[in-house]
Design a protein around this motif. Structure first.
Motif, PDB file in Angstrom:
ATOM      1  N   SER A 209     133.820 -14.931 112.516  1.00 11.87           N
ATOM      2  CA  SER A 209     134.962 -14.605 113.689  1.00 11.87           C
ATOM      3  C   SER A 209     134.206 -13.538 114.493  1.00 11.87           C
ATOM      4  O   SER A 209     134.938 -13.171 115.284  1.00 11.87           O
ATOM      5  N   LYS A 210     133.274 -13.460 114.622  1.00 16.82           N
ATOM      6  CA  LYS A 210     132.246 -12.429 115.269  1.00 16.82           C
ATOM      7  C   LYS A 210     131.434 -12.899 116.200  1.00 16.82           C
ATOM      8  O   LYS A 210     130.510 -12.309 116.655  1.00 16.82           O
ATOM      9  N   ILE A 211     131.405 -14.031 116.583  1.00 19.67           N
ATOM     10  CA  ILE A 211     130.603 -14.857 117.428  1.00 19.67           C
ATOM     11  C   ILE A 211     130.783 -14.369 119.052  1.00 19.67           C
ATOM     12  O   ILE A 211     130.022 -14.024 119.674  1.00 19.67           O
ATOM     13  N   THR A 212     132.223 -14.266 119.423  1.00 19.81           N
ATOM     14  CA  THR A 212     132.652 -14.195 120.526  1.00 19.81           C
ATOM     15  C   THR A 212     134.055 -13.147 120.658  1.00 19.81           C
ATOM     16  O   THR A 212     134.633 -13.388 119.742  1.00 19.81           O
ATOM     17  N   THR A 213     134.194 -12.490 121.824  1.00 23.30           N
ATOM     18  CA  THR A 213     135.682 -12.171 122.132  1.00 23.30           C
ATOM     19  C   THR A 213     136.226 -12.466 123.479  1.00 23.30           C
ATOM     20  O   THR A 213     135.317 -12.640 124.233  1.00 23.30           O
ATOM     21  N   GLN A 214     137.322 -12.314 123.736  1.00 19.11           N
ATOM     22  CA  GLN A 214     137.962 -12.698 124.966  1.00 19.11           C
ATOM     23  C   GLN A 214     137.277 -13.862 125.669  1.00 19.11           C
ATOM     24  O   GLN A 214     136.840 -13.775 126.679  1.00 19.11           O
ATOM     25  N   GLU A 431     144.342 -28.042 113.473  1.00 18.11           N
ATOM     26  CA  GLU A 431     145.447 -27.045 113.730  1.00 18.11           C
ATOM     27  C   GLU A 431     144.894 -25.767 114.698  1.00 18.11           C
ATOM     28  O   GLU A 431     144.561 -24.757 113.808  1.00 18.11           O
ATOM     29  N   LEU A 432     144.961 -26.055 115.752  1.00 15.25           N
ATOM     30  CA  LEU A 432     144.110 -25.087 116.487  1.00 15.25           C
ATOM     31  C   LEU A 432     144.861 -24.151 117.121  1.00 15.25           C
ATOM     32  O   LEU A 432     146.138 -24.213 117.450  1.00 15.25           O
ATOM     33  N   ILE A 433     144.529 -22.693 116.598  1.00 14.66           N
ATOM     34  CA  ILE A 433     145.479 -21.503 117.025  1.00 14.66           C
ATOM     35  C   ILE A 433     144.643 -20.718 117.401  1.00 14.66           C
ATOM     36  O   ILE A 433     143.495 -20.315 117.302  1.00 14.66           O
ATOM     37  N   LYS A 434     145.215 -20.135 118.552  1.00 13.04           N
ATOM     38  CA  LYS A 434     144.663 -19.230 119.414  1.00 13.04           C
ATOM     39  C   LYS A 434     144.670 -17.792 118.636  1.00 13.04           C
ATOM     40  O   LYS A 434     145.500 -17.256 118.117  1.00 13.04           O
ATOM     41  N   ASN A 435     143.352 -17.140 118.671  1.00 12.53           N
ATOM     42  CA  ASN A 435     143.020 -16.010 117.930  1.00 12.53           C
ATOM     43  C   ASN A 435     143.461 -14.900 118.972  1.00 12.53           C
ATOM     44  O   ASN A 435     142.788 -14.579 119.909  1.00 12.53           O
ATOM     45  N   ILE A 436     144.331 -14.004 118.678  1.00 11.80           N
ATOM     46  CA  ILE A 436     144.858 -12.805 119.658  1.00 11.80           C
ATOM     47  C   ILE A 436     144.861 -11.591 118.804  1.00 11.80           C
ATOM     48  O   ILE A 436     145.525 -11.810 117.488  1.00 11.80           O
ATOM     49  N   ALA A 437     144.262 -10.549 119.333  1.00  9.37           N
ATOM     50  CA  ALA A 437     144.172  -9.165 118.466  1.00  9.37           C
ATOM     51  C   ALA A 437     145.856  -8.916 118.120  1.00  9.37           C
ATOM     52  O   ALA A 437     146.503  -9.077 119.027  1.00  9.37           O
ATOM     53  N   PRO A 438     146.055  -8.404 116.918  1.00  9.35           N
ATOM     54  CA  PRO A 438     147.463  -7.722 116.643  1.00  9.35           C
ATOM     55  C   PRO A 438     148.113  -6.885 117.435  1.00  9.35           C
ATOM     56  O   PRO A 438     149.102  -6.861 117.919  1.00  9.35           O
ATOM     57  N   GLU A 439     147.332  -5.991 118.116  1.00  6.60           N
ATOM     58  CA  GLU A 439     147.669  -5.137 119.112  1.00  6.60           C
ATOM     59  C   GLU A 439     148.152  -5.738 120.403  1.00  6.60           C
ATOM     60  O   GLU A 439     148.989  -5.319 121.066  1.00  6.60           O
ATOM     61  N   ASP A 440     147.413  -6.712 120.622  1.00  3.97           N
ATOM     62  CA  ASP A 440     147.781  -7.501 122.041  1.00  3.97           C
ATOM     63  C   ASP A 440     149.047  -8.272 121.639  1.00  3.97           C
ATOM     64  O   ASP A 440     149.811  -8.559 122.631  1.00  3.97           O
ATOM     65  N   VAL A 441     149.209  -8.922 120.503  1.00  2.00           N
ATOM     66  CA  VAL A 441     150.444  -9.550 120.253  1.00  2.00           C
ATOM     67  C   VAL A 441     151.684  -8.583 120.236  1.00  2.00           C
ATOM     68  O   VAL A 441     152.572  -9.021 120.933  1.00  2.00           O
ATOM     69  N   ALA A 442     151.336  -7.307 119.719  1.00  2.00           N
ATOM     70  CA  ALA A 442     152.442  -6.362 119.724  1.00  2.00           C
ATOM     71  C   ALA A 442     152.956  -5.967 121.230  1.00  2.00           C
ATOM     72  O   ALA A 442     154.404  -5.860 121.282  1.00  2.00           O
ATOM     73  N   GLU A 444     152.757  -8.154 123.605  1.00  2.00           N
ATOM     74  CA  GLU A 444     153.022  -9.392 124.275  1.00  2.00           C
ATOM     75  C   GLU A 444     151.796  -9.662 125.357  1.00  2.00           C
ATOM     76  O   GLU A 444     152.202 -10.299 126.339  1.00  2.00           O
ATOM     77  N   ARG A 445     150.665  -9.289 125.009  1.00  2.00           N
ATOM     78  CA  ARG A 445     149.471  -9.661 125.741  1.00  2.00           C
ATOM     79  C   ARG A 445     148.906 -11.093 125.482  1.00  2.00           C
ATOM     80  O   ARG A 445     147.666 -11.021 124.708  1.00  2.00           O
ATOM     81  N   LEU A 446     149.553 -12.177 125.311  1.00  2.00           N
ATOM     82  CA  LEU A 446     149.406 -13.329 124.565  1.00  2.00           C
ATOM     83  C   LEU A 446     148.114 -14.157 125.540  1.00  2.00           C
ATOM     84  O   LEU A 446     147.602 -14.960 124.772  1.00  2.00           O
ATOM     85  N   ASP A 447     147.723 -13.586 126.765  1.00  2.00           N
ATOM     86  CA  ASP A 447     146.823 -14.171 127.357  1.00  2.00           C
ATOM     87  C   ASP A 447     145.398 -13.737 127.039  1.00  2.00           C
ATOM     88  O   ASP A 447     144.152 -14.126 127.421  1.00  2.00           O
ATOM     89  N   LYS A 448     145.206 -12.564 125.965  1.00  5.06           N
ATOM     90  CA  LYS A 448     144.095 -12.183 125.676  1.00  5.06           C
ATOM     91  C   LYS A 448     143.553 -12.828 124.424  1.00  5.06           C
ATOM     92  O   LYS A 448     143.549 -12.328 123.319  1.00  5.06           O
ATOM     93  N   VAL A 449     143.061 -14.063 124.569  1.00  3.81           N
ATOM     94  CA  VAL A 449     142.589 -14.696 123.689  1.00  3.81           C
ATOM     95  C   VAL A 449     141.206 -14.575 123.336  1.00  3.81           C
ATOM     96  O   VAL A 449     140.144 -14.826 124.089  1.00  3.81           O
ATOM     97  N   ASN A 450     140.802 -14.185 122.062  1.00  4.80           N
ATOM     98  CA  ASN A 450     139.320 -13.881 121.677  1.00  4.80           C
ATOM     99  C   ASN A 450     138.729 -15.406 121.547  1.00  4.80           C
ATOM    100  O   ASN A 450     137.696 -15.359 121.881  1.00  4.80           O
ATOM    101  N   PHE A 451     139.086 -16.225 120.836  1.00  7.48           N
ATOM    102  CA  PHE A 451     138.604 -17.672 120.516  1.00  7.48           C
ATOM    103  C   PHE A 451     139.854 -18.422 120.021  1.00  7.48           C
ATOM    104  O   PHE A 451     140.897 -17.964 119.989  1.00  7.48           O
ATOM    105  N   ILE A 452     139.622 -19.698 119.603  1.00  7.00           N
ATOM    106  CA  ILE A 452     140.469 -20.612 119.146  1.00  7.00           C
ATOM    107  C   ILE A 452     140.012 -21.131 117.862  1.00  7.00           C
ATOM    108  O   ILE A 452     138.712 -21.236 117.755  1.00  7.00           O
ATOM    109  N   GLU A 453     140.889 -21.178 116.839  1.00  7.36           N
ATOM    110  CA  GLU A 453     140.286 -21.548 115.532  1.00  7.36           C
ATOM    111  C   GLU A 453     140.972 -22.762 115.116  1.00  7.36           C
ATOM    112  O   GLU A 453     142.456 -22.602 115.037  1.00  7.36           O
TER     113      GLU A 453
END
Length: 471
Positions: A209-214, A431-442, A444-453
């Motif tokens: 999960s450390k290959i890329t962010t945003q 089952e592709l889910i967008k990985n978003i940091a917990p602080e961004d979810v809190a 509601e910055r749901l456009d801050k996608v780190n990657f899709i898993e």
């Protein structure tokens, strides 16, 4: 569907390693042990269960030809294998939908390591060859379904320098979809490129999960270790109370750290940060390896089932000792053990322990030999290549078919539809889910996608001396 080449590699799988024409039939003594990767048979010469390595009938050998001195030429198959040549237009409707999609597959065939004197295939080539052979069958099916693609297949040679050079090729620069590479450092380079160019990139193997962010263009097709741990606990909690669960590991930093995945997931499933933590039994690392007596009796509940989750990946000696000690300690009480994917590859642990201790494991791919679709695929693969498909062949088929259909359905905008539906291919669920940091979810910055898993994980149980889908 057209394929671009100047170096010709006839990739009829790694049959050279299986022997040339007219292999003899392998006799399979009972009992068979069925794993998600295929059936293991007992080899009296080694005293172990092993995968068969010989096939009946005429088998082609791999032919390798260097037709160009260029180190960067991609691999190409014979376009006449496909029904018709498709146009190379790439006109977009403005929504990421094109008439024809350019796809670049970058995987390590390691053609430079081939034994040109003996015609053999280097062992480091087998994974990519299997993946590609499965992908080729998927491309045939996509062509029949009317999906128009220009597919370029390139050899990364497991080299960061080679990958950096390949990124300058027009086939990659103009790709609508990139699959690969494998290694972390090379993958980081391609992920940065995909983010800049806004090209969807599929990581077919890497689970980090450390290959890329945003980077919403990066898709991790293989579930992470964290996803495996969450799936195991979710399944355990579906059948047992949290008070019945014991987390077990050796006193090693990497393994102890792994327990946090389970404790955090337990809080999420309970819906409260104040929920009591799961019980933990952390074993002295030296004791774990010296077949010392483990204190397991104090954790076993009387009159009910006790669930032991052991997130140890690969130390067969420790796991063998644990299983032996648990079998002695449980007496007449019922226990359930959850382990990791690599446990299915162990050869020194008695399968009696797997059966008696109700072993469950997680796995991203499950080859269900009772599934008619898998039987048909296996038959077609054998007729085409003269060998049985490996798990890498199934992965190549499933990923290529799934993402090819996603392109046809949504265009390159499929990355924005990724979390809207689940699809099951032959051995892999998506089952592709967008990985978003917990602080961004809190916030509601749901456009801050780190990657899709791809978060889908199978849970298997060992019953009747074979692995099968758990309830």
């Amino acid at each position: 569907m057209t394929f671009n080449f100047s170096r010709i590699l006839l990739l009829f799988f790694a049959i050279a390693l299986l022997g040339s024409c007219g292999g003899r039939k392998t006799k399979t003594p009972p009992p068979e042990i069925v794993t998600p990767n295929g059936t293991k048979i007992y080899n009296p010469k080694t005293g172990r269960y092993e995968f068969p390595v010989e096939a009946t009938g005429k088998v082609d050998t791999v032919a390798w030809t260097d037709a160009s001195p260029s180190a960067n030429d991609p691999i190409q198959s014979d376009p006449s294998e496909y029904i018709k040549d498709e146009p190379t237009t790439t006109t977009s409707s403005g929504s990421g939908v094109f008439g024809t999609y350019n796809v670049a597959i970058m995987i390590p065939f390691n053609a430079h390591k081939v034994n040109t004197l003996e015609g053999g295939v280097h062992s480091s080539s087998l994974s990519a060859l299997g993946f590609y052979e499965g992908a080729k069958i998927a491309l045939e099916k996509l062509s029949e379904e009317g999906v128009n693609m220009n597919v370029t297949v390139m050899d990364t040679k497991r080299s960061e320098r080679e990958v950096a050079t390949l990124l300058n090729r027009s086939e990659v620069q103009n790709a609508h979809l990139i699959i690969g590479p494998y290694g972390s450092n090379s993958l980081k380079k391609v992920a940065a490129f995909a983010k800049e160019k806004k090209h969807p990139l599929i990581s077919p193997v890497n689970t980090s999960s450390k290959i890329t962010t945003q980077n919403p263009f990066y898709i991790q097709a293989n579930p992470s270790l964290k996803s495996h741990c969450e799936a195991i606990l979710q399944h355990a909690l579906r059948h047992h109370a949290a008070s019945q669960i014991v987390l077990v590991c050796r006193n090693k930093p990497a393994e102890v750290k792994r327990l946090k995945y389970f404790q955090d997931a337990n809080k999420v499933y309970a819906g409260s940060d104040s929920t009591p933590p799961l019980k933990e039994y952390i074993i002295d690392a030296t004791l774990a390896l010296e077949f010392g007596e483990l204190d397991l009796k104090s954790y076993i509940q009387k009159g009910g089932e006790t669930v032991f989750i052991v997130p140890s990946y690969s130390n067969e000696t420790f796991i063998s000792n644990f299983m032996r000690e648990l079998d002695l300690a449980k007496g007449r009480e019922k226990v359930v053990v959850y382990g990791m994917p690599r446990w299915m590859e162990f050869e020194r642990i008695s399968y009696d322990y797997y059966e008696q201790l109700n072993l469950h494991v997680s796995t991203a791919n499950f080859v269900d030999k009772d599934n008619v679709k898998i039987q048909n695929f296996t038959r077609y693969f054998y007729e085409k290549y003269g060998a049985l498909p490996t798990v890498n062949a199934f992965k190549g088929y499933d990923m290529t078919l799934y993402f090819g259909r996603q392109l046809q359905k949504y265009g390159t905008d499929f990355i924005n539809k990724s979390d809207s539906e689940f699809e099951q291919e032959l051995t892999t669920g998506f089952e592709l889910i967008k990985n978003i940091a917990p602080e961004d979810v809190a916030k509601e910055r749901l456009d801050k996608v780190n990657f899709i898993e791809n978060k889908y994980v199978n849970i298997l149980k060992f019953k009747d001396y074979r692995f099968q889908k758990a309830d």
